[in-house]
Design an enzyme around this catalytic site. Structure first.
Site, mmCIF file in Angstrom:
data_model
loop_
_atom_site.group_PDB
_atom_site.id
_atom_site.type_symbol
_atom_site.label_atom_id
_atom_site.label_comp_id
_atom_site.label_asym_id
_atom_site.label_seq_id
_atom_site.Cartn_x
_atom_site.Cartn_y
_atom_site.Cartn_z
ATOM 1 N N GLU A 1 8.590 -4.195 11.131
ATOM 2 C CA GLU A 1 9.066 -2.914 10.617
ATOM 3 C C GLU A 1 9.531 -2.006 11.737
ATOM 4 O O GLU A 1 8.808 -1.755 12.706
ATOM 5 C CB GLU A 1 7.965 -2.219 9.809
ATOM 6 C CG GLU A 1 8.407 -0.880 9.225
ATOM 7 C CD GLU A 1 7.446 -0.296 8.209
ATOM 8 O OE1 GLU A 1 7.722 0.813 7.716
ATOM 9 O OE2 GLU A 1 6.431 -0.947 7.904
ATOM 10 N N ASP B 1 -0.917 -6.116 -0.113
ATOM 11 C CA ASP B 1 -1.475 -5.482 1.083
ATOM 12 C C ASP B 1 -2.982 -5.305 0.939
ATOM 13 O O ASP B 1 -3.456 -4.790 -0.086
ATOM 14 C CB ASP B 1 -0.858 -4.095 1.281
ATOM 15 C CG ASP B 1 0.411 -4.122 2.109
ATOM 16 O OD1 ASP B 1 0.549 -5.019 2.948
ATOM 17 O OD2 ASP B 1 1.258 -3.228 1.916
ATOM 18 N N LYS C 1 -1.418 -9.453 2.782
ATOM 19 C CA LYS C 1 -0.740 -9.019 4.007
ATOM 20 C C LYS C 1 -1.642 -8.062 4.776
ATOM 21 O O LYS C 1 -2.302 -7.210 4.180
ATOM 22 C CB LYS C 1 0.598 -8.332 3.706
ATOM 23 C CG LYS C 1 1.361 -7.893 4.964
ATOM 24 C CD LYS C 1 2.791 -7.493 4.661
ATOM 25 C CE LYS C 1 2.910 -6.116 4.060
ATOM 26 N NZ LYS C 1 2.450 -5.028 4.990
ATOM 27 N N ASP D 1 0.837 -1.203 0.000
ATOM 28 C CA ASP D 1 0.000 0.000 0.000
ATOM 29 C C ASP D 1 0.872 1.254 0.000
ATOM 30 O O ASP D 1 0.365 2.375 -0.084
ATOM 31 C CB ASP D 1 -0.994 0.000 1.153
ATOM 32 C CG ASP D 1 -0.350 -0.164 2.523
ATOM 33 O OD1 ASP D 1 0.893 -0.115 2.609
ATOM 34 O OD2 ASP D 1 -1.090 -0.353 3.503
ATOM 35 N N SER D 2 2.198 1.065 0.009
ATOM 36 C CA SER D 2 3.131 2.178 -0.226
ATOM 37 C C SER D 2 2.957 2.744 -1.635
ATOM 38 O O SER D 2 3.483 3.826 -1.933
ATOM 39 C CB SER D 2 4.583 1.725 -0.016
ATOM 40 O OG SER D 2 4.831 0.501 -0.684
ATOM 41 N N GLU E 1 -1.925 -5.678 8.658
ATOM 42 C CA GLU E 1 -1.194 -5.081 9.770
ATOM 43 C C GLU E 1 -1.955 -5.301 11.073
ATOM 44 O O GLU E 1 -3.165 -5.105 11.134
ATOM 45 C CB GLU E 1 -1.013 -3.583 9.542
ATOM 46 C CG GLU E 1 -0.147 -3.245 8.333
ATOM 47 C CD GLU E 1 0.039 -1.743 8.154
ATOM 48 O OE1 GLU E 1 -0.424 -0.973 9.033
ATOM 49 O OE2 GLU E 1 0.633 -1.341 7.143
#
EC number: 2.1.2.11
Length: 273
Positions: free
Chosen positions: A191, A92, A122, A53-54, A124
């Site tokens: 991270e 993501d 993925k 999602d970067s 978070e």
């Protein structure tokens, strides 16, 4: 590894990643968001590609990862998958598409897998997203976890500084890692946490642990492609090693093109029909 060699290697799977951890072979991972870049990264022999999602930052110019939508993530993932022959492609699930609602989490994961052809998703978070992780896994979708600095929660943290330096946060992170492993996650990203804690987590769980700003004692590393190639140069965290200076190379090339067009040097006679 040469491009020629990489095309003859079998596709990376979650099982192969597990075997790599067992034999202590480091796992390489980079982001990619489009067909052309993904093809280059895959041909070089990367083990995993993260459609992160970067993309919200490096492709769309947003300040955070929060604005990117599920439809946009699927678009980027589809472009990447078309180019990839070997790497495991992880996507993501974007902010707002899985937190707090396990049914929506399942729908989001299934859409990503069906519409893009990716190999895994993925998410978070730890204990707080356990229900969503279990629900996604129940559909047979491989899940990678992400702990430490979680960019989708940036407004909660209020800063991009190192996470889990305090004893209580470190204890929770280790517990969350074990929760994600018990749920059935095939791997975990850590991270921007202390290297000593990352080492402890990697030893405490049997699944591969991939670090970004988490020191050398994990099972693999991931970086944002645009950062490590020097395309984006305003972002210079301590953990980033820049392997090229593509931005200045491109600036020079475009500048040379403009000069040649203005001076009528391009196209010349050999470049005309």
């Amino acid at each position: 590894m040469s491009v020629h060699q990489s095309t003859h290697l079998k596709r990376i799977t979650t099982h192969i990643l597990q075997e790599m951890k067992k034999r202590k072979e480091k796992i390489s991972m980079l982001t990619a968001y489009d067909f052309s870049m993904a093809g280059i990264v895959d041909a070089a022999g990367i083990d995993m590609i993260l459609v992160g999602d970067s993309a919200s930052n490096v492709m769309a110019g947003h300040e955070t990862t929060l604005p990117i939508t599920l439809d946009q993530m699927i678009y980027h993932a589809t472009s990447v998958v078309r180019a990839v022959e070997r790497a495991l492609v992880v996507v993501d699930i974007p902010f707002g598409s899985y937190q707090g609602n396990s049914s929506e989490a399942l729908r989001s994961a299934i859409r990503i897998m069906k519409e893009s052809g990716a190999h895994a998703v993925k998410v978070e978070g730890g204990e707080e997203i356990k229900e969503s992780v279990i629900r996604i896994l129940s559909a047979g979708v491989p899940v990678m976890g992400h702990l430490g600095l979680t960019p989708q929660s940036i407004y909660k943290f209020g800063t991009y500084t190192v996470r889990a330096k305090a004893k209580d946060e470190a204890k929770k992170l280790l517990a969350d890692a074990k929760v994600l492993e018990e749920c059935g996650c095939f791997a975990l990203v850590l991270e921007k946490i202390p290297a000593s804690l990352a080492k402890e987590v990697a030893s405490a769980v049997s699944i591969p642990v991939i670090g970004i700003g988490a020191g050398p004692d994990v099972d693999g590393q991931v970086l944002v492609l645009h950062d490590m190639l020097g395309i984006t140069q305003e972002f210079q965290p301590r953990f980033l090693r820049q392997y090229a200076d593509i931005r200045n190379t491109m600036l020079k090339a475009v500048g040379d093109y403009i000069k040649d067009v203005k001076s009528e040097d391009f196209p010349n006679q050999e470049e005309s029909y």
